[in-house]
Structure formats: C-alpha cells, structure tokens
Motif scaffolding. Structure first.
Motif, PDB file in Angstrom:
ATOM      1  N   THR A 102       0.817  -1.226   0.000  1.00  0.00           N
ATOM      2  CA  THR A 102       0.000   0.000   0.000  1.00  0.00           C
ATOM      3  C   THR A 102       0.844   1.266   0.000  1.00  0.00           C
ATOM      4  OG1 THR A 102      -0.153  -0.141   2.421  1.00  0.00           O
ATOM      5  CG2 THR A 102      -1.970  -1.110   1.126  1.00  0.00           C
ATOM      6  N   GLU A 103       2.090   1.180   0.447  1.00  0.00           N
ATOM      7  CA  GLU A 103       2.968   2.348   0.470  1.00  0.00           C
ATOM      8  C   GLU A 103       3.866   2.442  -0.766  1.00  0.00           C
ATOM      9  OE1 GLU A 103       5.059   3.087   4.209  1.00  0.00           O
ATOM     10  OE2 GLU A 103       3.725   1.648   5.185  1.00  0.00           O
ATOM     11  N   GLN A 104       3.706   1.504  -1.690  1.00  0.00           N
ATOM     12  CA  GLN A 104       4.587   1.490  -2.854  1.00  0.00           C
ATOM     13  C   GLN A 104       4.436   2.772  -3.682  1.00  0.00           C
ATOM     14  OE1 GLN A 104       7.068  -0.740  -3.998  1.00  0.00           O
ATOM     15  NE2 GLN A 104       7.399   1.035  -5.308  1.00  0.00           N
ATOM     16  N   TYR A 105       5.568   3.402  -3.966  1.00  0.00           N
ATOM     17  CA  TYR A 105       5.590   4.621  -4.775  1.00  0.00           C
ATOM     18  C   TYR A 105       5.709   4.271  -6.251  1.00  0.00           C
ATOM     19  CZ  TYR A 105      10.594   3.576  -4.152  1.00  0.00           C
ATOM     20  OH  TYR A 105      11.811   2.958  -4.104  1.00  0.00           O
ATOM     21  N   ASP A 106       5.628   5.290  -7.101  1.00  0.00           N
ATOM     22  CA  ASP A 106       5.781   5.084  -8.535  1.00  0.00           C
ATOM     23  C   ASP A 106       6.654   6.186  -9.126  1.00  0.00           C
ATOM     24  OD1 ASP A 106       4.136   7.320  -8.684  1.00  0.00           O
ATOM     25  OD2 ASP A 106       2.375   6.205  -9.363  1.00  0.00           O
ATOM     26  N   LEU A 107       6.740   6.239 -10.452  1.00  0.00           N
ATOM     27  CA  LEU A 107       7.606   7.219 -11.105  1.00  0.00           C
ATOM     28  C   LEU A 107       7.134   8.648 -10.873  1.00  0.00           C
ATOM     29  CD1 LEU A 107       8.264   5.384 -14.494  1.00  0.00           C
ATOM     30  CD2 LEU A 107       9.903   5.746 -12.638  1.00  0.00           C
ATOM     31  N   ASN A 108       5.830   8.839 -10.663  1.00  0.00           N
ATOM     32  CA  ASN A 108       5.342  10.181 -10.359  1.00  0.00           C
ATOM     33  C   ASN A 108       5.944  10.704  -9.055  1.00  0.00           C
ATOM     34  OD1 ASN A 108       3.671  10.113 -12.644  1.00  0.00           O
ATOM     35  ND2 ASN A 108       2.005   9.167 -11.503  1.00  0.00           N
ATOM     36  N   ASP A 109       6.047   9.827  -8.068  1.00  0.00           N
ATOM     37  CA  ASP A 109       6.646  10.224  -6.791  1.00  0.00           C
ATOM     38  C   ASP A 109       8.123  10.550  -6.958  1.00  0.00           C
ATOM     39  OD1 ASP A 109       4.299   9.728  -5.047  1.00  0.00           O
ATOM     40  OD2 ASP A 109       4.599   7.650  -5.648  1.00  0.00           O
ATOM     41  N   MET A 110       8.827   9.762  -7.755  1.00  0.00           N
ATOM     42  CA  MET A 110      10.251  10.002  -7.962  1.00  0.00           C
ATOM     43  C   MET A 110      10.473  11.273  -8.783  1.00  0.00           C
ATOM     44  SD  MET A 110      11.600   6.071  -8.441  1.00  0.00           S
ATOM     45  CE  MET A 110      13.265   6.365  -7.824  1.00  0.00           C
ATOM     46  N   ALA A 111       9.549  11.556  -9.698  1.00  0.00           N
ATOM     47  CA  ALA A 111       9.626  12.812 -10.449  1.00  0.00           C
ATOM     48  C   ALA A 111       9.416  14.000  -9.517  1.00  0.00           C
ATOM     49  CB  ALA A 111       8.594  12.822 -11.567  1.00  0.00           C
ATOM     50  N   ALA A 112       8.479  13.856  -8.577  1.00  0.00           N
ATOM     51  CA  ALA A 112       8.245  14.931  -7.611  1.00  0.00           C
ATOM     52  C   ALA A 112       9.472  15.155  -6.736  1.00  0.00           C
ATOM     53  CB  ALA A 112       7.026  14.606  -6.754  1.00  0.00           C
TER      54      ALA A 112
END
Length: 316
Positions: A102-112
């Motif tokens: 449920t806490e898994q991030y994605d590329l949008n988070d890394m872009a932010a």
C-alpha cells in the motif's frame, strides 16, 4: 587502462572536489547530492535502477563541467544516502501478480522528488539527463512539470509499454538472483551483472566496476530492498506512452545497439512517443557508460542543449 578509467577505478567513481549535501525535497524525503562545476548552466543527472550518484562517472562529469555546465548528480529515493523506505519490497510472486504494498511509490513520486531537488537548489529549471530508470524519471518530470525542464536527454530508457524495452531473459535471471549478504558478494555480483549487460563493443573495465560497487556498498550496505522497491515503482507506473505526448521540451533519445537490460526498442518507442524527439543509436554501447563512449555522449548532450537554448522556447 586510460587515465579517465584509472581515475574512476581509484576513486570508485567519485568526482574530484565533489562534496555531498542533503536536500529536503518535501513529503518526508531527503536526497543526497553533489554539485560540480563553477556555476554554469544547470545540468541535472538522474541515475538508474539501484544506482547512486557516483554511477555517473567522474570522467563524464568532468567533460560536461569543461563544457560549462553546473553538473548535479544525486541519489534517488531508496538508494545511497537518500531516504530509504521501511516497507517490505515485493518478491518474485508479487512482481508476477503486480501486487504492490500500500505504500509502494511510482515514477510520479520520484519525479516529484526531482522537482523538489530543483526547488531546494533554487533552480527555476534545468537540463535533465537521465539513464535507464533515471530516463523514465526525467521523462515524467518533462511531461508533468514542463516549465522545469529546459531540455531532456533520455539514455538507454523506455516508456513502460509492453513487449518493448524489456530486459533479456538472461538479464532477468541475474536480477532475481540471491541478494548479496556482504560486501564481497555485492562486488562479485556487480561484476557478473555488468560483464553481462555492459557495452560489449568497448573493453570491460573490471577494476572500475569493482571500485564503484565497493563505493555503493560502503554508502549503502544491503541495497537490495531499495532496488526492489524502485523496480516495483517502474512496473506500477505501467505504460506512459500517452503521457509522454505532453512533453514539450526538446528531447534527445540515446540508446546503445547492444543493450541487454533495456532492449533498444525502448529507445525507438520513446522517440515515437515524444513529438519532435531525435533518436541517436550508439554502436557497441550496452547498458553502461564506458570510457570510450563518454566523449561522444558529451558532444551529443552538449550539442542538444545548445540547440535547445538557441530556440529560446517560452518555457525556458
């Protein structure tokens, strides 16, 4: 061994004069970074899967600094000295079923995170150069934050589309091998992986790989969980082809013709997805930045940025 290769081997890939800093990029994330150069044109280097800031080799950074760039390299989240997350990384069955924590991030988070670093450095915009996962992050920044990207260079990367840009089966087997239990195993594992995926059109510099792997372990012992979470972030993001149609920054796509980590089809589809993108294939280059290809990479990146600056587009 060339002088550039010898310097990288002795230093583990750390740039002379580089000093590490920590930046708060928001949302509870901090990123470790180095800034090299004398206040020239900002050039942000975004590293790949499991890579740390020193995986952008000194020799390449030196060449870019010599062209007048203010080179910034950093650790993405979950590697090196940047913020690490505590949730369990996915296992092989989780990847197969695409079952994410449920806490898994994605590329949008890394872009932010990347945009947060620009904010922390008080940079309105920068030229972005990303390799592999870093190319995906840079592409996402360009699509979602167009005013922050003066130009985009995506190296040995892809769009997330199915059946293109995928690792060879032999590479998957190496990726899902038993994680290293100690420094020696980590270094030996890195040698096996890079001997497999590196640029077979250029000499393999085992001493440089060993030195860089040692630095990786020393900065971040037991890196496997973070790498697993980063890989899940890629797969969770899915096919980004449609989103990449929004990229307005001048874009250069660079890919080697011998890449066993990200098949060269990844570069082809990325160039098709981004309006006006230019694709340049580098003969003999695999999934790495060997000493022999760095002058060519520097020329290509520098020429691309100079052309982008000369167009004086409104968002820059």
């Amino acid at each position: 061994m060339t002088e550039a290769s010898r310097r990288d081997s002795m230093s583990g890939g750390r740039a002379t004069g580089g000093q590490e800093h920590i930046a708060d990029v928001g949302r509870g994330v901090t990123l470790a970074y180095e800034r090299l150069g004398n206040g020239g044109t900002p050039l942000l280097l975004v590293a790949g899967l499991g890579q740390q800031l020193h995986d952008w080799p000194d020799g390449l950074c030196d060449l870019l600094v010599a062209r007048g760039y203010d080179v910034i390299r950093f650790d993405n989240r979950d590697v090196g000295k940047s913020t690490h997350f505590g949730f369990r990384p996915p296992g092989p069955l989780d990847f197969l079923r695409k079952h994410w924590h449920t806490e898994q991030y994605d590329l949008n988070d890394m872009a932010a995170d990347t945009v947060g670093l620009l904010d922390a450095l008080e940079l309105r915009s920068a030229h972005l150069v990303g390799m592999s996962l870093g190319g995906m992050i840079a592409q996402t920044v360009a699509a979602r934050y167009p005013d922050r990207v003066a130009s985009l260079t995506s190296i040995m990367s892809t769009t997330g589309a199915a059946r293109v840009g995928r690792p060879a089966l032999s590479t998957w087997r190496l990726m899902f091998g038993r994680p290293a239990r100690n420094r020696t195993e980590h270094i030996d594992r890195a040698v096996r992986m890079y001997r497999h995926i590196s640029s077979h059109g250029y000499p393999f510099d085992e001493s440089a790989v060993r030195a860089a792997a040692a630095t990786t372990w020393d900065r971040d012992p037991h890196p496997a969980p973070g790498v697993g979470r980063q890989l899940a972030g890629i797969l969770k993001s899915g096919d980004r082809t449609t989103e990449l149609g929004a990229v307005a920054a001048p874009t250069l796509i660079l890919h080697g013709d011998r890449d066993l980590m990200v098949n060269p089809t990844g570069g082809t589809v990325t160039a098709r997805a981004i309006t006006g993108a230019r694709l340049h294939t580098l003969p003999g280059m695999g999934h790495g930045l060997p000493v022999g290809v760095r002058p060519t990479l520097t020329d290509l990146i520098d020429s691309h940025i100079r052309t982008a600056r000369s167009t004086d587009a409104p968002h820059r």
